[in-house]
Design a protein around this motif. Structure first.
Motif, PDB file in Angstrom:
ATOM      1  N   ALA A 124     -10.656  -0.860  -2.071  1.00  0.00           N
ATOM      2  CA  ALA A 124     -12.084  -0.501  -2.063  1.00  0.00           C
ATOM      3  C   ALA A 124     -12.669  -0.644  -0.657  1.00  0.00           C
ATOM      4  N   LEU A 125     -12.260  -1.724   0.038  1.00  0.00           N
ATOM      5  CA  LEU A 125     -12.764  -1.955   1.390  1.00  0.00           C
ATOM      6  C   LEU A 125     -12.288  -0.866   2.341  1.00  0.00           C
ATOM      7  N   HIS A 126     -11.020  -0.483   2.192  1.00  0.00           N
ATOM      8  CA  HIS A 126     -10.449   0.566   3.047  1.00  0.00           C
ATOM      9  C   HIS A 126     -11.195   1.868   2.826  1.00  0.00           C
ATOM     10  N   GLN A 127     -11.478   2.141   1.553  1.00  0.00           N
ATOM     11  CA  GLN A 127     -12.220   3.341   1.174  1.00  0.00           C
ATOM     12  C   GLN A 127     -13.613   3.334   1.818  1.00  0.00           C
ATOM     13  N   LYS A 128     -14.246   2.160   1.766  1.00  0.00           N
ATOM     14  CA  LYS A 128     -15.631   2.044   2.199  1.00  0.00           C
ATOM     15  C   LYS A 128     -15.759   2.026   3.724  1.00  0.00           C
ATOM     16  N   LEU A 129     -14.874   1.273   4.384  1.00  0.00           N
ATOM     17  CA  LEU A 129     -15.034   1.050   5.821  1.00  0.00           C
ATOM     18  C   LEU A 129     -14.143   1.950   6.664  1.00  0.00           C
ATOM     19  N   GLY A 130     -13.111   2.530   6.050  1.00  0.00           N
ATOM     20  CA  GLY A 130     -12.214   3.425   6.779  1.00  0.00           C
ATOM     21  C   GLY A 130     -11.410   2.746   7.875  1.00  0.00           C
ATOM     22  N   ASN A 131     -11.052   1.479   7.686  1.00  0.00           N
ATOM     23  CA  ASN A 131     -10.261   0.771   8.700  1.00  0.00           C
ATOM     24  C   ASN A 131      -8.865   1.367   8.825  1.00  0.00           C
ATOM     25  N   THR A 132      -8.288   1.154   9.982  1.00  0.00           N
ATOM     26  CA  THR A 132      -6.870   1.424  10.159  1.00  0.00           C
ATOM     27  C   THR A 132      -6.146   0.133   9.774  1.00  0.00           C
ATOM     28  N   ILE A 133      -5.220   0.238   8.825  1.00  0.00           N
ATOM     29  CA  ILE A 133      -4.595  -0.984   8.324  1.00  0.00           C
ATOM     30  C   ILE A 133      -3.074  -0.877   8.414  1.00  0.00           C
ATOM     31  N   LEU A 134      -2.463  -1.937   8.906  1.00  0.00           N
ATOM     32  CA  LEU A 134      -1.012  -2.037   8.899  1.00  0.00           C
ATOM     33  C   LEU A 134      -0.651  -3.274   8.094  1.00  0.00           C
ATOM     34  N   MET A 135       0.130  -3.066   7.033  1.00  0.00           N
ATOM     35  CA  MET A 135       0.423  -4.180   6.134  1.00  0.00           C
ATOM     36  C   MET A 135       1.924  -4.425   6.032  1.00  0.00           C
ATOM     37  N   ILE A 136       2.314  -5.678   6.141  1.00  0.00           N
ATOM     38  CA  ILE A 136       3.693  -6.064   5.894  1.00  0.00           C
ATOM     39  C   ILE A 136       3.794  -6.450   4.423  1.00  0.00           C
ATOM     40  N   THR A 137       4.814  -5.999   3.744  1.00  0.00           N
ATOM     41  CA  THR A 137       4.947  -6.386   2.339  1.00  0.00           C
ATOM     42  C   THR A 137       6.424  -6.355   1.941  1.00  0.00           C
ATOM     43  N   HIS A 138       6.731  -7.012   0.820  1.00  0.00           N
ATOM     44  CA  HIS A 138       8.062  -6.826   0.258  1.00  0.00           C
ATOM     45  C   HIS A 138       7.939  -6.415  -1.201  1.00  0.00           C
ATOM     46  N   ASP A 139       6.718  -5.955  -1.546  1.00  0.00           N
ATOM     47  CA  ASP A 139       6.447  -5.574  -2.918  1.00  0.00           C
ATOM     48  C   ASP A 139       6.333  -4.050  -2.981  1.00  0.00           C
ATOM     49  N   VAL A 140       7.266  -3.400  -3.713  1.00  0.00           N
ATOM     50  CA  VAL A 140       7.343  -1.941  -3.733  1.00  0.00           C
ATOM     51  C   VAL A 140       6.076  -1.339  -4.336  1.00  0.00           C
ATOM     52  N   LEU A 168       1.095   1.748  -4.015  1.00  0.00           N
ATOM     53  CA  LEU A 168      -0.293   1.794  -4.482  1.00  0.00           C
ATOM     54  C   LEU A 168      -1.280   1.892  -3.321  1.00  0.00           C
ATOM     55  N   LEU A 169      -1.050   1.127  -2.263  1.00  0.00           N
ATOM     56  CA  LEU A 169      -2.064   0.991  -1.220  1.00  0.00           C
ATOM     57  C   LEU A 169      -1.908   1.965  -0.059  1.00  0.00           C
ATOM     58  N   SER A 170      -0.658   2.434   0.204  1.00  0.00           N
ATOM     59  CA  SER A 170      -0.418   3.051   1.506  1.00  0.00           C
ATOM     60  C   SER A 170      -0.549   4.563   1.520  1.00  0.00           C
ATOM     61  N   ASP A 171      -0.840   5.080   2.717  1.00  0.00           N
ATOM     62  CA  ASP A 171      -0.697   6.507   2.977  1.00  0.00           C
ATOM     63  C   ASP A 171       0.737   6.810   3.388  1.00  0.00           C
ATOM     64  N   ARG A 172       1.327   5.870   4.113  1.00  0.00           N
ATOM     65  CA  ARG A 172       2.725   6.015   4.511  1.00  0.00           C
ATOM     66  C   ARG A 172       3.432   4.678   4.355  1.00  0.00           C
ATOM     67  N   ILE A 173       4.700   4.752   3.981  1.00  0.00           N
ATOM     68  CA  ILE A 173       5.483   3.526   3.858  1.00  0.00           C
ATOM     69  C   ILE A 173       6.626   3.589   4.868  1.00  0.00           C
ATOM     70  N   VAL A 174       6.677   2.578   5.715  1.00  0.00           N
ATOM     71  CA  VAL A 174       7.747   2.506   6.716  1.00  0.00           C
ATOM     72  C   VAL A 174       8.807   1.565   6.169  1.00  0.00           C
ATOM     73  N   MET A 175      10.032   2.096   5.963  1.00  0.00           N
ATOM     74  CA  MET A 175      11.089   1.271   5.376  1.00  0.00           C
ATOM     75  C   MET A 175      12.043   0.816   6.473  1.00  0.00           C
ATOM     76  N   MET A 176      12.269  -0.470   6.520  1.00  0.00           N
ATOM     77  CA  MET A 176      13.112  -1.005   7.584  1.00  0.00           C
ATOM     78  C   MET A 176      14.501  -1.344   7.063  1.00  0.00           C
ATOM     79  N   THR A 177      15.509  -1.095   7.914  1.00  0.00           N
ATOM     80  CA  THR A 177      16.879  -1.443   7.542  1.00  0.00           C
ATOM     81  C   THR A 177      17.055  -2.946   7.710  1.00  0.00           C
ATOM     82  N   ASN A 178      18.160  -3.447   7.223  1.00  0.00           N
ATOM     83  CA  ASN A 178      18.393  -4.881   7.343  1.00  0.00           C
ATOM     84  C   ASN A 178      18.716  -5.280   8.771  1.00  0.00           C
ATOM     85  N   GLY A 179      18.303  -6.485   9.135  1.00  0.00           N
ATOM     86  CA  GLY A 179      18.646  -7.004  10.453  1.00  0.00           C
ATOM     87  C   GLY A 179      20.041  -7.577  10.435  1.00  0.00           C
ATOM     88  N   PRO A 180      20.616  -8.020  11.531  1.00  0.00           N
ATOM     89  CA  PRO A 180      20.003  -7.906  12.860  1.00  0.00           C
ATOM     90  C   PRO A 180      19.982  -6.460  13.379  1.00  0.00           C
TER      91      PRO A 180
END
Lengths: 264, 298
Positions: free
Chosen positions: A183-199, A204-216
């Motif tokens: 709701a806040l993103h909708q209202k304020l139009g912030n640019t948001i970068l979120m780290i998550t491990h929940d698919v 649900l939240l993103s416009d784009r999902i960046v998927m990272m390979t395993n380290g190292p």
């Protein structure tokens, strides 16, 4: 189109004595203004390191971060962070915690009364104005995280960085807070970068999902567009084919192609 | 089937009858008397055991020291001998012939001055050592050696340096109480969670703001631990130091009483020294409790 936030060929190598570990390898990413981007990956893949580099809390070994075409390599309120464990200062009240940042950022541009009003405005945005005089130990985990979000928003950041913001919360509180952030993103139009491990959270939240390979030497494995219209409704999406397809793509990436070996 | 019905009859019958006014009174009264009773009981639980122990010890002491030729006076004699000192602590016949109040206040003034200086210098040095790795590497070994030197060993050196009893005594207080303050402050600073440092970095606090708004509140519980140990040590040191430097002060009062074979006065003075040491400790602990109210992790 010019990139608002640009990660340019970022490598990160940790050296301890003679041993060097390459954590991140050649990370390139451009984010547009107002975009909501999630970074997902197994634990230990260097997501948090990447966020710390963007926040300026650590420096990249090679490459750099450009915000509005200017290089940023030290922390600042233009890239406010919502920390995983809220990180509210326990000796300050809710109000004072938010005010700490506001006083610094708007020291010259706002009067005392305006700063006070701005703090309350941001506490209202996250529905925490009622707890303004409480200390962090007196409010619940979800409430603390709300205050953490208010503190970050109140600095009027160009990019809002969320470091697994809902990871330490129970499922119901998490869903509630996700809706609030949407709701806040909708209202304020912030640019948001979120780290998550929940698919689900990522889709649900993103416009784009960046998927990272395993380290190292973690890289960006795949970037997935989530072409779902906003505002999104959690319940309606549960049966939406686009949502399910996106979810499937992320799950396949994480559990088939880049299975977390150590977890097995 | 029959039983519940009769029971209900009885219950409804009661309030309707004579019991009604009693019902109106009772809800208010018992809680209050109960709280008083509970408070009384809690106080009794804390106060009675030490009183019993003290009474027993006094009794044993009285019995042991009562017989003729005993080296130490029994409590009854102590009280008889020192009655004047107890009842009039404010007399002043000039020189060192003063009431106990003046001796104690002279000692407390020295402690106040020496301890304040060591609190300021100790916190400052502790912050330096806690914050800077190089300061720690350079200073920590020095501190670890210096802090093992007994307080009185400093006295001749400080007398040589200051050529006067008063500043020497204050210096001994200072040098005795500073080490725990430095060490605890440094540990507190080193243990500031990285999260708080990150918050400060994002908000861009300058070093001065970081010191006042993050460092001191975050390290306050540790600092107060150091301060509390420090006040205890300085009170320990002052009595010993005053015995040697002379003049007005509870330490010299004890030494003087010993030289005049007034054993009862020594015992009275020890009693006062103990009580004041206890009060000083409580004072710093209480202050710490007030100041660090909000610092517990949430």
């Amino acid at each position: 189109m010019t990139a608002y936030l640009k990660l340019d060929h970022i490598d990160k190598i940790f050296t301890r004595g003679a041993a060097a570990t390459e954590v991140l390898k050649d990370i390139n990413l451009t984010i547009e203004k107002g975009e909501y981007v999630s970074i997902i990956g197994h634990s230990g893949c260097g997501k948090s390191t990447l966020l710390n580099i963007i926040a300026g809390l650590t420096t990249a070994t090679i490459g750099g971060v450009l915000l509005e075409n200017r290089e940023v390599n030290s922390p600042g309120p233009d890239r406010a962070v919502v920390f995983q464990n809220h990180s509210l200062l326990p000796w300050l009240t809710v109000y004072e915690n938010v005010k700490l940042g506001v006083d610094k950022v708007f020291a010259r541009t706002k009067t005392r009364a305006e700063r006070d009003a701005w703090v309350m405005h941001n506490l209202n945005l996250v529905q925490m104005a009622h707890a303004r005089d409480k200390r962090p130990s007196e409010i619940s985990g979800g409430m603390k995280q709300r205050v953490g979000i208010a503190r970050a928003l109140a600095m009027e950041p160009k990019v809002l960085l969320l470091d697994e913001p809902f990871g330490a919360l129970d499922a119901l509180t998490r869903a509630h807070l996700q809706d609030s952030v949407m709701a806040l993103h909708q209202k304020l139009g912030n640019t948001i970068l979120m780290i998550t491990h929940d698919v689900d959270e990522a889709v649900l939240l993103s416009d784009r999902i960046v998927m990272m390979t395993n380290g190292p030497s973690a890289r960006i494995g795949e970037v997935l567009e989530v072409p779902l219209a906003r505002p999104r409704k959690r319940l309606e999406l549960a049966t939406n084919t686009t949502y399910l397809k996106c979810r499937q793509r992320v799950l396949e990436f994480l559990y088939e192609r880049h299975r977390f070996v150590e977890a097995a | 089937m029959n039983m519940p019905a009769t029971k209900m009859d009885i219950e409804t019958a009661k309030p309707a009858g004579a019991a009604a006014p009693v019902v109106a009174m009772t809800p208010k009264r018992p809680p209050r008397t109960e709280t008083y009773a509970r408070m009384g009981r809690e106080t009794a639980v804390r106060v009675i055991p030490p009183l019993v122990v003290i009474a027993l010890l006094m009794l044993v002491w009285e019995l042991v020291c009562r017989r003729a030729g005993s080296a130490l006076p029994p409590p009854s004699k102590v009280f008889k001998d020192t009655k004047e000192l107890i009842l009039d602590p404010f007399f002043d016949h000039g020189g060192i012939d003063k009431g106990l109040f003046w001796h104690l206040s002279a000692s407390l003034q020295r402690v106040a001055l020496g301890y304040s200086l060591s609190a300021i210098a100790g916190i400052a040095l502790g912050v330096l050592v806690g914050q800077s790795v190089w300061a720690m590497r350079g200073l920590d070994p020095l501190f670890q050696v210096l802090r093992t030197i007994p307080p009185l060993a400093w006295l001749p050196l400080s007398l040589a340096a200051f050529r006067d009893g008063q500043p020497s005594a204050i210096f001994v207080i200072f040098i005795t109480s500073i080490w725990p303050i430095i060490i605890n402050t440094a540990v507190g600073i080193r243990n500031i969670p990285q999260d708080y440092r990150n918050v400060a970095a994002v908000v861009q606090l300058n070093p001065l703001e970081f010191f006042a708004k993050i460092m001191i509140p975050a390290a306050a519980p540790y600092i107060f631990t150091g301060l509390r140990i420090g006040i205890g040590l300085s009170w320990l040191a002052i009595v010993a130091a005053e015995m040697l430097i002379g003049g007005v002060g509870i330490g010299f009062f004890i030494w003087d009483a010993w030289n005049s074979s007034h054993i009862s006065e020594i015992i009275l003075a020890l009693f006062y020294v103990g009580i004041i040491g206890f009060v000083l400790d409580r004072l710093i602990a209480g202050l710490g409790k007030i100041v660090t109210r909000g610092t517990a992790q949430g």
